[in-house]
Scaffold this motif. Sequence first.
Motif, mmCIF file in Angstrom:
data_model
loop_
_atom_site.group_PDB
_atom_site.id
_atom_site.type_symbol
_atom_site.label_atom_id
_atom_site.label_comp_id
_atom_site.label_asym_id
_atom_site.label_seq_id
_atom_site.Cartn_x
_atom_site.Cartn_y
_atom_site.Cartn_z
ATOM 1 N N GLY A 94 -3.200 -2.585 -5.250
ATOM 2 C CA GLY A 94 -3.858 -1.473 -5.911
ATOM 3 C C GLY A 94 -5.363 -1.633 -5.894
ATOM 4 O O GLY A 94 -5.887 -2.733 -6.075
ATOM 5 N N SER A 95 -6.094 -0.560 -5.648
ATOM 6 C CA SER A 95 -7.569 -0.526 -5.660
ATOM 7 C C SER A 95 -8.205 -1.465 -4.648
ATOM 8 O O SER A 95 -9.295 -1.980 -4.888
ATOM 9 C CB SER A 95 -8.100 -0.848 -7.069
ATOM 10 O OG SER A 95 -7.806 0.184 -7.958
ATOM 11 N N VAL A 96 -7.547 -1.711 -3.532
ATOM 12 C CA VAL A 96 -8.124 -2.578 -2.501
ATOM 13 C C VAL A 96 -7.916 -1.944 -1.129
ATOM 14 O O VAL A 96 -6.976 -1.181 -0.913
ATOM 15 C CB VAL A 96 -7.487 -3.991 -2.513
ATOM 16 C CG1 VAL A 96 -7.815 -4.723 -3.797
ATOM 17 C CG2 VAL A 96 -5.985 -3.908 -2.300
ATOM 18 N N LYS B 155 -7.752 2.087 -1.035
ATOM 19 C CA LYS B 155 -8.146 1.756 -2.406
ATOM 20 C C LYS B 155 -7.847 2.882 -3.393
ATOM 21 O O LYS B 155 -7.841 2.667 -4.614
ATOM 22 C CB LYS B 155 -9.634 1.420 -2.464
ATOM 23 C CG LYS B 155 -10.548 2.547 -2.051
ATOM 24 C CD LYS B 155 -12.001 2.110 -2.075
ATOM 25 C CE LYS B 155 -12.923 3.207 -1.561
ATOM 26 N NZ LYS B 155 -12.829 4.458 -2.337
ATOM 27 N N ASP B 156 -7.591 4.079 -2.915
ATOM 28 C CA ASP B 156 -7.326 5.213 -3.800
ATOM 29 C C ASP B 156 -5.854 5.324 -4.189
ATOM 30 O O ASP B 156 -5.486 6.227 -4.946
ATOM 31 C CB ASP B 156 -7.759 6.519 -3.124
ATOM 32 C CG ASP B 156 -9.254 6.543 -2.840
ATOM 33 O OD1 ASP B 156 -10.008 5.936 -3.630
ATOM 34 O OD2 ASP B 156 -9.653 7.158 -1.834
ATOM 35 N N HIS B 157 -4.999 4.429 -3.696
ATOM 36 C CA HIS B 157 -3.566 4.508 -3.966
ATOM 37 C C HIS B 157 -3.009 3.118 -4.250
ATOM 38 O O HIS B 157 -3.703 2.108 -4.139
ATOM 39 C CB HIS B 157 -2.830 5.132 -2.775
ATOM 40 C CG HIS B 157 -3.322 6.495 -2.419
ATOM 41 N ND1 HIS B 157 -2.912 7.635 -3.088
ATOM 42 C CD2 HIS B 157 -4.199 6.907 -1.472
ATOM 43 C CE1 HIS B 157 -3.507 8.679 -2.571
ATOM 44 N NE2 HIS B 157 -4.297 8.271 -1.583
ATOM 45 N N LYS C 197 4.142 4.417 -0.888
ATOM 46 C CA LYS C 197 2.802 4.809 -1.325
ATOM 47 C C LYS C 197 2.895 5.594 -2.625
ATOM 48 O O LYS C 197 3.696 6.535 -2.738
ATOM 49 C CB LYS C 197 2.132 5.657 -0.245
ATOM 50 C CG LYS C 197 0.719 6.099 -0.565
ATOM 51 C CD LYS C 197 0.138 6.897 0.606
ATOM 52 C CE LYS C 197 -1.268 7.388 0.317
ATOM 53 N NZ LYS C 197 -1.823 8.148 1.463
ATOM 54 N N PHE C 198 2.074 5.226 -3.614
ATOM 55 C CA PHE C 198 2.096 5.863 -4.929
ATOM 56 C C PHE C 198 0.800 6.621 -5.171
ATOM 57 O O PHE C 198 -0.253 6.288 -4.622
ATOM 58 C CB PHE C 198 2.332 4.818 -6.016
ATOM 59 C CG PHE C 198 3.696 4.192 -5.933
ATOM 60 C CD1 PHE C 198 4.752 4.671 -6.684
ATOM 61 C CD2 PHE C 198 3.927 3.130 -5.066
ATOM 62 C CE1 PHE C 198 6.016 4.107 -6.592
ATOM 63 C CE2 PHE C 198 5.183 2.557 -4.969
ATOM 64 C CZ PHE C 198 6.233 3.045 -5.731
ATOM 65 N N GLU C 199 0.887 7.631 -6.033
ATOM 66 C CA GLU C 199 -0.187 8.605 -6.194
ATOM 67 C C GLU C 199 -1.508 7.970 -6.622
ATOM 68 O O GLU C 199 -2.570 8.355 -6.155
ATOM 69 C CB GLU C 199 0.233 9.685 -7.203
ATOM 70 C CG GLU C 199 -0.774 10.794 -7.351
ATOM 71 C CD GLU C 199 -0.263 11.909 -8.250
ATOM 72 O OE1 GLU C 199 -1.057 12.800 -8.579
ATOM 73 O OE2 GLU C 199 0.916 11.886 -8.615
ATOM 74 N N CYS C 200 -1.463 7.018 -7.523
ATOM 75 C CA CYS C 200 -2.693 6.374 -7.962
ATOM 76 C C CYS C 200 -2.413 4.895 -8.200
ATOM 77 O O CYS C 200 -1.267 4.448 -8.112
ATOM 78 C CB CYS C 200 -3.261 7.028 -9.220
ATOM 79 S SG CYS C 200 -2.229 6.806 -10.682
ATOM 80 N N VAL C 201 -3.458 4.151 -8.520
ATOM 81 C CA VAL C 201 -3.309 2.697 -8.621
ATOM 82 C C VAL C 201 -2.557 2.275 -9.875
ATOM 83 O O VAL C 201 -2.126 1.131 -9.995
ATOM 84 C CB VAL C 201 -4.693 2.018 -8.589
ATOM 85 C CG1 VAL C 201 -5.359 2.256 -7.251
ATOM 86 C CG2 VAL C 201 -5.590 2.522 -9.720
ATOM 87 N N ARG C 202 -2.392 3.185 -10.849
ATOM 88 C CA ARG C 202 -1.708 2.816 -12.094
ATOM 89 C C ARG C 202 -0.410 3.588 -12.310
ATOM 90 O O ARG C 202 0.566 3.054 -12.815
ATOM 91 C CB ARG C 202 -2.649 3.016 -13.288
ATOM 92 C CG ARG C 202 -2.109 2.407 -14.578
ATOM 93 C CD ARG C 202 -3.106 2.528 -15.720
ATOM 94 N NE ARG C 202 -2.593 1.843 -16.898
ATOM 95 C CZ ARG C 202 -2.813 0.577 -17.192
ATOM 96 N NH1 ARG C 202 -3.538 -0.155 -16.376
ATOM 97 N NH2 ARG C 202 -2.319 0.041 -18.286
ATOM 98 N N ASN D 234 5.094 8.973 -0.740
ATOM 99 C CA ASN D 234 5.893 8.887 0.480
ATOM 100 C C ASN D 234 6.099 7.424 0.830
ATOM 101 O O ASN D 234 5.673 6.529 0.097
ATOM 102 C CB ASN D 234 5.211 9.642 1.637
ATOM 103 C CG ASN D 234 3.781 9.167 1.862
ATOM 104 O OD1 ASN D 234 3.504 7.968 1.902
ATOM 105 N ND2 ASN D 234 2.865 10.116 2.026
ATOM 106 N N ASP D 235 6.758 7.202 1.952
ATOM 107 C CA ASP D 235 6.879 5.846 2.474
ATOM 108 C C ASP D 235 6.600 5.895 3.971
ATOM 109 O O ASP D 235 6.519 6.958 4.572
ATOM 110 C CB ASP D 235 8.246 5.231 2.172
ATOM 111 C CG ASP D 235 9.392 6.092 2.687
ATOM 112 O OD1 ASP D 235 9.271 6.665 3.791
ATOM 113 O OD2 ASP D 235 10.410 6.195 1.989
ATOM 114 N N GLY D 236 6.428 4.720 4.553
ATOM 115 C CA GLY D 236 6.111 4.697 5.964
ATOM 116 C C GLY D 236 5.945 3.289 6.480
ATOM 117 O O GLY D 236 6.262 2.314 5.798
ATOM 118 N N VAL D 237 5.442 3.165 7.699
ATOM 119 C CA VAL D 237 5.186 1.870 8.315
ATOM 120 C C VAL D 237 3.741 1.830 8.786
ATOM 121 O O VAL D 237 3.119 2.867 9.052
ATOM 122 C CB VAL D 237 6.144 1.596 9.490
ATOM 123 C CG1 VAL D 237 7.581 1.541 9.007
ATOM 124 C CG2 VAL D 237 5.977 2.634 10.588
#
Length: 211
Positions: free
Chosen positions: A121-123, A137-139, A179-184, A190-193
Motif C-alpha cells: 500500500g502507498s508504494v 502508490k494510489d492503490h 487490486k483494491f480501490e485505495c490503500v486502506r 479487479n485482479d490481474g497479472v
Amino acid sequence: MMHYYRTTQRVFLALLSSCLLLLLPTHGVAQQVALKTNLLYGGALQSPNLSLELRLAPRWSMELGGGANFFFYSTDPSSDRYKTKKISHWLVQPEVRYWTCEAFNGLFFGLHSQGGAFNLGSVNIPFVLENKNGLMKDHRYEGYFVGAGLSAGYHLILSKRWSMEAQLGLGYNWIHYDKFECVRCGDKLNDGVANYLGPTKAAISFVYLIK
C-alpha cells in the motif's frame, strides 16, 4: 483476502522450516554449513531474515533463504495498527552456487528461484513493466509471485568462523495480484497479472561458518 494472506503466512513458516531441515547434514561425514543474515534486507525493510548454506562439493553449494515482515503490520484496515504505507510480505529463495576458488571463499555465481506473497500500500515498486505511469502508490495490492534469476557475489573470510558476503542478482518475477480501490479500504477493483524484470537479490550478509 485477509484470510488468504494469513494462510500464506502459515505456509511460509512451514515451508521454510521444512526446507531448512532438509539442508542439514544427515550423515556422519563432515560438512560445512554457513548461517547468515542479510543486513540490507533486515535494515532497509525491517524484515527478519535467515539463510542456511550447505557445501555440496569443493566448488558447489546450495543456499536456502527466507524473510518476512508481516509481523509489523495489521492486515485489518480498520485497526489502529494498520499502516497505509507498507511492504508486508514473505519470501523464500533457494539458490545453487558455483565458486571459482572453493566453497565459502572468494567469487561465486548463483542461479536462484523465489516465491512469496505480499500486501502493498502507498508504494511504487520499480521495474514492474505494467507500472509505466507510477500509479501503484494510489492503490493497495495483495497477491503472490514466483520467479528466478542469476547472481554474482563475493565471500570475504574474516576469521575461522566469521565472514561477510556481498551479492547482487537480476531476474524475472511473474506476479498475480488483487487490486483494491485505495490503500486502506477493502473494495476490490479487479485482479490481474504483472511482470517484473530487474534486481531479484541484493545482499550484504553477516555469515557464521559451522563445521
